[in-house]
Design an enzyme around this catalytic site. Sequence first.
Site, PDB file in Angstrom:
ATOM      1  N   HIS A 153       4.015  -3.617 -10.849  1.00  0.00           N
ATOM      2  CA  HIS A 153       3.231  -2.492 -10.325  1.00  0.00           C
ATOM      3  C   HIS A 153       1.894  -2.988  -9.788  1.00  0.00           C
ATOM      4  O   HIS A 153       1.481  -2.629  -8.680  1.00  0.00           O
ATOM      5  CB  HIS A 153       3.017  -1.451 -11.435  1.00  0.00           C
ATOM      6  CG  HIS A 153       2.120  -0.331 -11.053  1.00  0.00           C
ATOM      7  ND1 HIS A 153       2.585   0.837 -10.499  1.00  0.00           N
ATOM      8  CD2 HIS A 153       0.773  -0.201 -11.132  1.00  0.00           C
ATOM      9  CE1 HIS A 153       1.565   1.640 -10.252  1.00  0.00           C
ATOM     10  NE2 HIS A 153       0.445   1.031 -10.641  1.00  0.00           N
ATOM     11  N   GLU A 154       1.215  -3.821 -10.560  1.00  0.00           N
ATOM     12  CA  GLU A 154      -0.093  -4.334 -10.127  1.00  0.00           C
ATOM     13  C   GLU A 154       0.059  -5.269  -8.930  1.00  0.00           C
ATOM     14  O   GLU A 154      -0.754  -5.239  -8.002  1.00  0.00           O
ATOM     15  CB  GLU A 154      -0.816  -5.024 -11.283  1.00  0.00           C
ATOM     16  CG  GLU A 154      -1.091  -4.139 -12.482  1.00  0.00           C
ATOM     17  CD  GLU A 154      -1.841  -2.850 -12.165  1.00  0.00           C
ATOM     18  OE1 GLU A 154      -2.573  -2.798 -11.159  1.00  0.00           O
ATOM     19  OE2 GLU A 154      -1.687  -1.883 -12.929  1.00  0.00           O
ATOM     20  N   HIS A 179       0.342  -3.303  -5.783  1.00  0.00           N
ATOM     21  CA  HIS A 179      -0.938  -2.862  -5.222  1.00  0.00           C
ATOM     22  C   HIS A 179      -1.515  -3.933  -4.298  1.00  0.00           C
ATOM     23  O   HIS A 179      -2.052  -3.623  -3.231  1.00  0.00           O
ATOM     24  CB  HIS A 179      -1.951  -2.568  -6.334  1.00  0.00           C
ATOM     25  CG  HIS A 179      -1.767  -1.241  -6.996  1.00  0.00           C
ATOM     26  ND1 HIS A 179      -1.759  -0.049  -6.299  1.00  0.00           N
ATOM     27  CD2 HIS A 179      -1.600  -0.917  -8.306  1.00  0.00           C
ATOM     28  CE1 HIS A 179      -1.588   0.949  -7.145  1.00  0.00           C
ATOM     29  NE2 HIS A 179      -1.481   0.449  -8.373  1.00  0.00           N
ATOM     30  N   GLU A 231      -0.267   5.080  -5.913  1.00  0.00           N
ATOM     31  CA  GLU A 231       0.344   4.830  -7.224  1.00  0.00           C
ATOM     32  C   GLU A 231       1.862   5.016  -7.157  1.00  0.00           C
ATOM     33  O   GLU A 231       2.613   4.204  -7.698  1.00  0.00           O
ATOM     34  CB  GLU A 231      -0.259   5.752  -8.288  1.00  0.00           C
ATOM     35  CG  GLU A 231      -1.659   5.376  -8.713  1.00  0.00           C
ATOM     36  CD  GLU A 231      -1.756   3.987  -9.324  1.00  0.00           C
ATOM     37  OE1 GLU A 231      -0.867   3.589 -10.103  1.00  0.00           O
ATOM     38  OE2 GLU A 231      -2.724   3.289  -9.005  1.00  0.00           O
TER      39      GLU A 231
END
Length: 176
Positions: free
Chosen positions: A83-84, A87, A159
């Site tokens: 997830h990070e 980004h 997100e």
Amino acid sequence: SHKIAIAMSGAKPADENKYREIHNLLENLAISQGMQKSKLYIIQDMAPNAFATGRNEKYGVIAVTTGLLALLDKNELEGVLAHELAHIKNKDILIGSMVIVLVGFIAILSDIFLRSAMFGGGDRDSKAGGILMLVGIILTILSPLIAKLIQLAISRKREFNADATAALMTRYPEGL
């Protein structure tokens, strides 16, 4: 911005030997996406949290707390890292920075309208001065609201996009 975020959080570079497993997970995810491995930092905090910063892959940094490492199993940790990393891959930090600049521009514009109407000289009773004053007041009142709405809309969308990208990276959505 990545240096400021790291300094403010008190994060320290993750030792390659002590945090071998998390380094391997991050490196595997980066390789699977054809990306450069982001720098990995650890924050000494029992609250489970993680964040990514850096405007592109070259400056990408992922920081995780010791609380997160203690709480999650390998699949869940891989999901958080993915997830990070998403980004960084999707340039969310750069987009967020651009949004902040645009919102700041709206605030400056409202201030210009207000000041030019109040201190512009000439005939203060003119129709143009009244319109400038009205536009300035409206922008001054609405700019914080507009800024917050833009921030919330973009943040939520980024997100969801990071979650979708991470699910594709790991091929295991349940880990998220």
